[in-house]
Design a protein around this motif. Structure first.
Motif, PDB file in Angstrom:
ATOM      1  N   SER A   1       0.854  -1.180   0.000  1.00  0.00           N
ATOM      2  CA  SER A   1       0.000   0.000   0.000  1.00  0.00           C
ATOM      3  C   SER A   1       0.890   1.230   0.000  1.00  0.00           C
ATOM      4  N   GLY A   2       0.327   2.363  -0.387  1.00  0.00           N
ATOM      5  CA  GLY A   2       1.106   3.587  -0.450  1.00  0.00           C
ATOM      6  C   GLY A   2       1.254   4.249   0.902  1.00  0.00           C
TER       7      GLY A   2
ATOM      8  N   VAL B   1       2.988   5.582  -4.158  1.00  0.00           N
ATOM      9  CA  VAL B   1       2.939   4.121  -4.170  1.00  0.00           C
ATOM     10  C   VAL B   1       4.125   3.653  -5.013  1.00  0.00           C
TER      11      VAL B   1
ATOM     12  N   VAL C   1       2.961  -2.139  -4.750  1.00  0.00           N
ATOM     13  CA  VAL C   1       1.521  -2.368  -4.874  1.00  0.00           C
ATOM     14  C   VAL C   1       1.189  -3.041  -6.195  1.00  0.00           C
TER      15      VAL C   1
ATOM     16  N   THR D   1      -4.978   2.725  -3.865  1.00  0.00           N
ATOM     17  CA  THR D   1      -3.560   2.765  -3.479  1.00  0.00           C
ATOM     18  C   THR D   1      -3.119   1.492  -2.764  1.00  0.00           C
TER      19      THR D   1
END
Length: 385
Positions: free
Chosen positions: A27-28, A33, A100, A329
Protein backbone atom coordinates in the motif's frame (compact mmCIF):
# COMPACT_ATOMS: atom_id res chain seq x y z
CA UNK A 1 17.69 0.67 -27.07
CA UNK A 2 18.99 -1.88 -29.51
CA UNK A 3 20.78 -4.79 -27.93
CA UNK A 4 24.18 -3.35 -27.03
CA UNK A 5 23.19 0.24 -26.44
CA UNK A 6 20.11 -0.75 -24.49
CA UNK A 7 22.11 -2.79 -22.03
CA UNK A 8 24.44 0.12 -21.41
CA UNK A 9 21.48 2.45 -20.87
CA UNK A 10 19.91 0.02 -18.43
CA UNK A 11 22.89 0.42 -16.13
CA UNK A 12 22.04 4.08 -15.85
CA UNK A 13 18.28 3.68 -15.48
CA UNK A 14 18.10 0.52 -13.40
CA UNK A 15 17.15 0.94 -9.76
CA UNK A 16 18.05 -1.81 -7.32
CA UNK A 17 15.70 -3.02 -4.63
CA UNK A 18 16.05 -1.20 -1.30
CA UNK A 19 14.86 -2.24 2.14
CA UNK A 20 12.13 -0.17 3.79
CA UNK A 21 10.12 -2.67 5.81
CA UNK A 22 6.54 -3.88 5.29
CA UNK A 23 4.37 -6.95 4.84
CA UNK A 24 2.26 -8.74 2.23
CA UNK A 25 -0.26 -6.70 0.24
CA UNK A 26 1.50 -3.44 -0.51
CA UNK A 27 0.00 0.00 0.00
CA UNK A 28 1.11 3.59 -0.45
CA UNK A 29 2.25 6.07 2.19
CA UNK A 30 -0.49 8.51 1.26
CA UNK A 31 1.63 10.59 -1.10
CA UNK A 32 3.11 7.79 -3.21
CA UNK A 33 2.94 4.12 -4.17
CA UNK A 34 5.64 1.88 -5.57
CA UNK A 35 5.34 -0.10 -8.81
CA UNK A 36 8.05 -2.62 -9.60
CA UNK A 37 9.46 -3.92 -12.87
CA UNK A 38 11.13 -7.33 -13.11
CA UNK A 39 13.08 -8.97 -15.90
CA UNK A 40 16.43 -9.59 -17.52
CA UNK A 41 18.09 -6.16 -17.54
CA UNK A 42 21.74 -7.20 -17.89
CA UNK A 43 21.74 -10.76 -19.30
CA UNK A 44 21.91 -12.00 -22.89
CA UNK A 45 18.20 -11.34 -23.50
CA UNK A 46 18.17 -7.83 -22.02
CA UNK A 47 17.54 -6.38 -25.46
CA UNK A 48 13.92 -7.55 -25.35
CA UNK A 49 13.33 -6.53 -21.71
CA UNK A 50 14.79 -3.03 -21.50
CA UNK A 51 12.33 -1.61 -24.08
CA UNK A 52 9.21 -2.46 -22.01
CA UNK A 53 10.97 -1.17 -18.90
CA UNK A 54 11.64 2.12 -20.64
CA UNK A 55 8.08 2.27 -21.94
CA UNK A 56 6.74 1.78 -18.41
CA UNK A 57 9.08 4.42 -17.00
CA UNK A 58 7.95 6.91 -19.66
CA UNK A 59 4.28 6.40 -18.73
CA UNK A 60 5.01 6.83 -15.03
CA UNK A 61 7.11 9.96 -15.55
CA UNK A 62 4.39 11.48 -17.71
CA UNK A 63 1.85 10.74 -14.97
CA UNK A 64 4.04 12.13 -12.18
CA UNK A 65 4.63 15.29 -14.23
CA UNK A 66 0.91 16.11 -13.88
CA UNK A 67 1.53 16.58 -10.14
CA UNK A 68 -1.09 14.04 -9.05
CA UNK A 69 -2.25 13.57 -5.48
CA UNK A 70 -0.53 10.18 -5.36
CA UNK A 71 2.76 9.84 -7.23
CA UNK A 72 4.32 6.59 -8.38
CA UNK A 73 7.79 5.40 -7.45
CA UNK A 74 9.36 3.00 -9.95
CA UNK A 75 11.75 0.24 -8.87
CA UNK A 76 13.46 -2.27 -11.13
CA UNK A 77 14.52 -5.80 -10.24
CA UNK A 78 17.12 -7.46 -12.46
CA UNK A 79 16.30 -11.17 -12.48
CA UNK A 80 18.46 -11.86 -15.58
CA UNK A 81 15.49 -14.00 -16.61
CA UNK A 82 16.36 -16.64 -14.00
CA UNK A 83 13.69 -17.97 -11.66
CA UNK A 84 16.18 -18.66 -8.89
CA UNK A 85 17.07 -14.95 -8.87
CA UNK A 86 13.54 -13.71 -9.52
CA UNK A 87 11.88 -15.41 -6.53
CA UNK A 88 13.98 -13.79 -3.77
CA UNK A 89 13.73 -10.46 -5.59
CA UNK A 90 9.94 -10.75 -5.60
CA UNK A 91 9.87 -11.56 -1.90
CA UNK A 92 12.06 -8.55 -1.17
CA UNK A 93 9.89 -6.33 -3.36
CA UNK A 94 6.82 -7.34 -1.38
CA UNK A 95 8.17 -7.36 2.16
CA UNK A 96 10.75 -4.57 2.02
CA UNK A 97 9.80 -2.26 -0.83
CA UNK A 98 6.04 -2.63 -0.29
CA UNK A 99 5.22 -2.61 -3.99
CA UNK A 100 1.52 -2.37 -4.87
CA UNK A 101 2.00 -3.86 -8.32
CA UNK A 102 4.62 -5.45 -10.56
CA UNK A 103 5.17 -5.03 -14.28
CA UNK A 104 6.56 -8.45 -15.16
CA UNK A 105 8.14 -10.85 -14.78
CA UNK A 106 9.29 -10.50 -18.35
CA UNK A 107 9.79 -14.17 -19.26
CA UNK A 108 7.50 -17.17 -18.96
CA UNK A 109 9.89 -19.38 -17.02
CA UNK A 110 10.48 -16.88 -14.24
CA UNK A 111 6.78 -15.98 -14.25
CA UNK A 112 5.91 -19.61 -13.50
CA UNK A 113 8.04 -19.40 -10.35
CA UNK A 114 7.36 -15.81 -9.26
CA UNK A 115 3.60 -15.54 -9.74
CA UNK A 116 2.79 -17.96 -6.86
CA UNK A 117 4.81 -15.61 -4.63
CA UNK A 118 2.80 -12.65 -5.89
CA UNK A 119 -0.43 -14.57 -5.33
CA UNK A 120 0.53 -15.26 -1.73
CA UNK A 121 1.51 -11.63 -1.23
CA UNK A 122 -1.69 -10.44 -2.99
CA UNK A 123 0.28 -8.26 -5.40
CA UNK A 124 -1.17 -7.69 -8.89
CA UNK A 125 1.18 -8.21 -11.82
CA UNK A 126 0.96 -7.24 -15.48
CA UNK A 127 3.55 -8.80 -17.75
CA UNK A 128 4.41 -6.99 -20.95
CA UNK A 129 6.12 -10.00 -22.54
CA UNK A 130 5.49 -13.39 -20.85
CA UNK A 131 3.56 -15.38 -23.45
CA UNK A 132 3.38 -19.01 -22.28
CA UNK A 133 -0.28 -20.01 -22.67
CA UNK A 134 -0.27 -22.12 -19.50
CA UNK A 135 0.35 -19.09 -17.27
CA UNK A 136 -3.28 -18.00 -17.49
CA UNK A 137 -4.55 -21.51 -16.72
CA UNK A 138 -3.25 -21.64 -13.14
CA UNK A 139 -6.24 -19.99 -11.51
CA UNK A 140 -4.14 -17.04 -10.35
CA UNK A 141 -6.22 -14.04 -9.28
CA UNK A 142 -3.45 -11.43 -9.40
CA UNK A 143 -1.94 -12.36 -12.78
CA UNK A 144 -2.39 -10.24 -15.93
CA UNK A 145 -0.56 -9.70 -19.20
CA UNK A 146 -0.81 -7.16 -21.99
CA UNK A 147 0.34 -9.55 -24.73
CA UNK A 148 -1.44 -12.39 -26.47
CA UNK A 149 -0.27 -15.83 -25.36
CA UNK A 150 1.71 -18.34 -27.40
CA UNK A 151 -1.40 -20.16 -28.59
CA UNK A 152 -2.53 -16.88 -30.18
CA UNK A 153 0.97 -16.04 -31.41
CA UNK A 154 1.71 -19.53 -32.74
CA UNK A 155 -1.60 -19.66 -34.60
CA UNK A 156 -0.99 -16.22 -36.10
CA UNK A 157 2.56 -17.01 -37.24
CA UNK A 158 1.51 -20.45 -38.51
CA UNK A 159 -1.26 -18.86 -40.54
CA UNK A 160 1.21 -16.40 -42.05
CA UNK A 161 3.61 -19.23 -42.96
CA UNK A 162 0.99 -21.09 -44.99
CA UNK A 163 -1.19 -18.21 -46.20
CA UNK A 164 1.23 -15.28 -46.32
CA UNK A 165 4.21 -17.25 -47.61
CA UNK A 166 2.46 -20.21 -49.21
CA UNK A 167 4.89 -22.68 -47.60
CA UNK A 168 4.13 -26.39 -48.12
CA UNK A 169 7.03 -27.93 -46.15
CA UNK A 170 7.86 -26.46 -42.75
CA UNK A 171 10.63 -27.47 -40.37
CA UNK A 172 10.03 -26.38 -36.76
CA UNK A 173 12.99 -26.00 -34.39
CA UNK A 174 12.65 -25.11 -30.71
CA UNK A 175 14.96 -24.74 -27.71
CA UNK A 176 12.91 -26.99 -25.40
CA UNK A 177 12.19 -24.07 -23.04
CA UNK A 178 8.88 -23.14 -21.38
CA UNK A 179 8.62 -20.45 -24.04
CA UNK A 180 10.08 -21.99 -27.17
CA UNK A 181 8.64 -25.51 -27.08
CA UNK A 182 4.93 -24.60 -26.71
CA UNK A 183 5.28 -21.86 -29.32
CA UNK A 184 6.90 -24.26 -31.77
CA UNK A 185 4.27 -26.89 -31.06
CA UNK A 186 1.45 -24.45 -31.83
CA UNK A 187 3.10 -23.29 -35.04
CA UNK A 188 3.56 -26.90 -36.18
CA UNK A 189 -0.04 -27.79 -35.35
CA UNK A 190 -1.31 -24.76 -37.25
CA UNK A 191 0.68 -25.32 -40.45
CA UNK A 192 -0.08 -29.04 -40.42
CA UNK A 193 -3.81 -28.28 -40.14
CA UNK A 194 -3.42 -26.06 -43.20
CA UNK A 195 -1.99 -28.99 -45.17
CA UNK A 196 1.76 -28.44 -44.81
CA UNK A 197 4.22 -31.29 -44.27
CA UNK A 198 6.26 -30.81 -41.09
CA UNK A 199 9.25 -32.03 -39.17
CA UNK A 200 10.51 -30.99 -35.73
CA UNK A 201 14.03 -30.58 -34.32
CA UNK A 202 15.43 -29.42 -30.98
CA UNK A 203 18.56 -27.44 -30.12
CA UNK A 204 20.36 -26.98 -26.81
CA UNK A 205 20.34 -23.21 -26.17
CA UNK A 206 23.61 -23.52 -24.24
CA UNK A 207 25.40 -25.18 -27.17
CA UNK A 208 27.22 -23.32 -29.92
CA UNK A 209 27.07 -26.02 -32.59
CA UNK A 210 23.65 -26.88 -34.02
CA UNK A 211 24.98 -29.06 -36.84
CA UNK A 212 22.84 -32.11 -35.97
CA UNK A 213 19.64 -30.07 -36.31
CA UNK A 214 20.96 -28.14 -39.30
CA UNK A 215 21.63 -31.43 -41.10
CA UNK A 216 18.07 -32.56 -40.36
CA UNK A 217 16.73 -29.34 -41.84
CA UNK A 218 18.90 -29.66 -44.94
CA UNK A 219 17.78 -33.24 -45.53
CA UNK A 220 14.11 -32.24 -45.19
CA UNK A 221 14.50 -29.39 -47.73
CA UNK A 222 11.70 -27.17 -46.34
CA UNK A 223 10.16 -24.01 -47.76
CA UNK A 224 10.26 -22.40 -44.32
CA UNK A 225 12.04 -22.92 -41.00
CA UNK A 226 10.42 -21.68 -37.79
CA UNK A 227 12.43 -21.32 -34.57
CA UNK A 228 10.83 -21.17 -31.12
CA UNK A 229 13.38 -19.48 -28.86
CA UNK A 230 15.37 -16.29 -28.29
CA UNK A 231 17.38 -14.06 -30.61
CA UNK A 232 20.83 -15.04 -29.30
CA UNK A 233 20.30 -18.63 -30.45
CA UNK A 234 18.26 -17.63 -33.50
CA UNK A 235 21.15 -15.63 -34.92
CA UNK A 236 23.54 -18.56 -34.59
CA UNK A 237 20.97 -20.92 -36.09
CA UNK A 238 20.39 -18.70 -39.15
CA UNK A 239 24.14 -18.40 -39.70
CA UNK A 240 24.68 -22.16 -39.55
CA UNK A 241 21.69 -22.87 -41.78
CA UNK A 242 22.96 -20.50 -44.47
CA UNK A 243 26.49 -21.91 -44.19
CA UNK A 244 24.99 -25.35 -44.84
CA UNK A 245 23.23 -24.08 -47.95
CA UNK A 246 19.70 -24.00 -46.52
CA UNK A 247 17.85 -21.18 -48.29
CA UNK A 248 14.39 -21.68 -46.78
CA UNK A 249 12.68 -18.61 -45.31
CA UNK A 250 13.59 -18.29 -41.63
CA UNK A 251 10.93 -17.26 -39.13
CA UNK A 252 10.75 -16.91 -35.37
CA UNK A 253 8.56 -15.48 -32.60
CA UNK A 254 8.71 -12.50 -30.29
CA UNK A 255 11.76 -13.79 -28.43
CA UNK A 256 13.76 -13.10 -31.59
CA UNK A 257 12.44 -9.62 -32.37
CA UNK A 258 15.72 -7.84 -31.73
CA UNK A 259 18.61 -6.62 -33.93
CA UNK A 260 20.77 -9.05 -31.96
CA UNK A 261 19.49 -11.81 -34.26
CA UNK A 262 20.95 -10.15 -37.35
CA UNK A 263 24.14 -9.31 -35.48
CA UNK A 264 24.54 -12.92 -34.35
CA UNK A 265 23.96 -14.19 -37.88
CA UNK A 266 26.56 -11.79 -39.22
CA UNK A 267 26.10 -8.89 -41.62
CA UNK A 268 23.06 -9.30 -43.86
CA UNK A 269 22.87 -13.09 -43.52
CA UNK A 270 19.51 -12.87 -41.73
CA UNK A 271 17.96 -10.45 -44.23
CA UNK A 272 14.47 -11.52 -45.27
CA UNK A 273 13.82 -13.42 -42.05
CA UNK A 274 10.35 -12.85 -40.61
CA UNK A 275 9.59 -12.36 -36.92
CA UNK A 276 6.09 -12.63 -35.48
CA UNK A 277 5.05 -10.85 -32.31
CA UNK A 278 1.90 -10.00 -30.32
CA UNK A 279 3.46 -6.55 -30.02
CA UNK A 280 3.14 -3.37 -32.04
CA UNK A 281 6.23 -1.42 -33.15
CA UNK A 282 4.75 1.30 -35.30
CA UNK A 283 6.69 4.60 -35.30
CA UNK A 284 5.10 5.73 -38.58
CA UNK A 285 1.52 5.24 -37.37
CA UNK A 286 0.81 2.64 -40.06
CA UNK A 287 -1.35 0.58 -37.70
CA UNK A 288 -2.18 3.05 -34.95
CA UNK A 289 -2.03 6.87 -34.66
CA UNK A 290 -1.59 6.45 -30.89
CA UNK A 291 1.57 4.42 -31.46
CA UNK A 292 3.06 7.23 -33.57
CA UNK A 293 2.54 9.73 -30.76
CA UNK A 294 4.01 7.31 -28.25
CA UNK A 295 6.99 6.57 -30.52
CA UNK A 296 7.79 10.26 -30.81
CA UNK A 297 7.72 10.73 -27.03
CA UNK A 298 9.82 7.60 -26.53
CA UNK A 299 12.44 8.71 -29.04
CA UNK A 300 12.59 12.19 -27.51
CA UNK A 301 13.34 10.70 -24.09
CA UNK A 302 15.64 7.79 -24.98
CA UNK A 303 17.18 9.07 -28.26
CA UNK A 304 16.32 5.79 -29.95
CA UNK A 305 13.39 4.19 -31.76
CA UNK A 306 10.78 2.05 -30.05
CA UNK A 307 11.42 -1.68 -30.04
CA UNK A 308 9.87 -4.94 -28.92
CA UNK A 309 7.33 -4.45 -26.11
CA UNK A 310 8.08 -0.74 -25.63
CA UNK A 311 4.40 0.01 -26.18
CA UNK A 312 3.27 -2.94 -24.08
CA UNK A 313 5.41 -1.77 -21.15
CA UNK A 314 3.80 1.64 -21.49
CA UNK A 315 0.35 0.05 -21.56
CA UNK A 316 1.05 -2.11 -18.50
CA UNK A 317 2.02 1.02 -16.57
CA UNK A 318 -1.05 2.81 -17.97
CA UNK A 319 -3.31 0.13 -16.45
CA UNK A 320 -1.76 0.65 -13.01
CA UNK A 321 -1.94 4.42 -13.45
CA UNK A 322 -5.66 4.17 -14.27
CA UNK A 323 -6.21 2.25 -11.03
CA UNK A 324 -4.32 4.80 -8.97
CA UNK A 325 -6.11 7.70 -10.66
CA UNK A 326 -9.37 6.06 -9.60
CA UNK A 327 -8.27 6.31 -5.97
CA UNK A 328 -6.83 2.83 -5.43
CA UNK A 329 -3.56 2.76 -3.48
CA UNK A 330 -3.71 -0.69 -1.88
CA UNK A 331 -2.60 -3.73 -3.84
CA UNK A 332 -5.85 -5.66 -3.46
CA UNK A 333 -7.92 -2.63 -4.47
CA UNK A 334 -5.71 -2.11 -7.52
CA UNK A 335 -6.17 -5.76 -8.45
CA UNK A 336 -9.94 -5.44 -8.16
CA UNK A 337 -9.85 -2.39 -10.44
CA UNK A 338 -7.81 -4.29 -13.03
CA UNK A 339 -10.62 -6.82 -13.38
CA UNK A 340 -12.80 -4.10 -14.89
CA UNK A 341 -10.26 -1.73 -16.46
CA UNK A 342 -11.19 -0.72 -20.01
CA UNK A 343 -9.06 2.18 -21.24
CA UNK A 344 -7.29 3.01 -24.53
CA UNK A 345 -3.66 1.93 -24.77
CA UNK A 346 -0.93 2.39 -27.33
CA UNK A 347 -0.85 -1.23 -28.52
CA UNK A 348 -4.49 -2.11 -27.90
CA UNK A 349 -7.52 -1.38 -25.72
CA UNK A 350 -6.45 -2.31 -22.20
CA UNK A 351 -8.92 -4.87 -20.92
CA UNK A 352 -8.37 -8.29 -19.35
CA UNK A 353 -10.23 -11.58 -19.39
CA UNK A 354 -11.02 -13.25 -16.01
CA UNK A 355 -7.88 -15.37 -16.58
CA UNK A 356 -5.69 -12.28 -16.97
CA UNK A 357 -5.11 -12.44 -20.72
CA UNK A 358 -5.74 -9.37 -22.91
CA UNK A 359 -9.30 -9.27 -24.18
CA UNK A 360 -7.96 -8.86 -27.72
CA UNK A 361 -4.55 -9.14 -29.34
CA UNK A 362 -3.35 -9.01 -32.93
CA UNK A 363 -0.19 -10.77 -34.12
CA UNK A 364 2.12 -8.66 -36.25
CA UNK A 365 4.97 -9.73 -38.53
CA UNK A 366 8.26 -7.91 -39.11
CA UNK A 367 11.02 -8.52 -41.67
CA UNK A 368 14.73 -8.20 -40.98
CA UNK A 369 16.50 -5.71 -43.24
CA UNK A 370 20.04 -5.12 -42.05
CA UNK A 371 19.81 -3.72 -38.52
CA UNK A 372 16.14 -2.79 -38.91
CA UNK A 373 12.88 -4.67 -38.35
CA UNK A 374 10.18 -2.86 -40.33
CA UNK A 375 6.54 -3.83 -39.85
CA UNK A 376 5.00 -5.96 -42.61
CA UNK A 377 1.53 -5.92 -41.07
CA UNK A 378 -1.07 -8.14 -39.42
CA UNK A 379 -0.12 -11.83 -39.65
CA UNK A 380 -3.65 -12.79 -40.69
CA UNK A 381 -3.78 -10.61 -43.78
CA UNK A 382 -0.18 -9.87 -44.82
CA UNK A 383 1.45 -11.49 -47.87
CA UNK A 384 5.13 -11.82 -48.69
CA UNK A 385 6.70 -13.22 -51.86
Amino acid sequence: MRATGAVALSAVLAVSASACGGDSGGSGDGDSVTIGFMGDLTGESAGIVIPPKQGALLAIEEYNATNPKVKIKFKTYDSQGKGEQAVPLAKSAITKDKIVGLIGPAFSGESQQVDPVLEEGKIPSISASATNAALSKNGWKFFHRIVGNDDVQGTGVGTFITSGLGAKKVFVVHDNSEYGKPLGTTVERTVKAAGATTQVGVIDPNASDYSATVNQVKAFAPDAVFFGGYYAQAGKLVKQLRQAGVKARFLSGDGSLDPGLAKGAGGTVADGSVIGCPCLIDPTGKASPASKKFSEAYKAKYKTETAIYSAEGYDAATAFIAAIKAGNTKAEDINKFLSTVDVPGVSKQIKFTPQGDPASSAIYVYQIKGATLPLIGDAKTSKLN
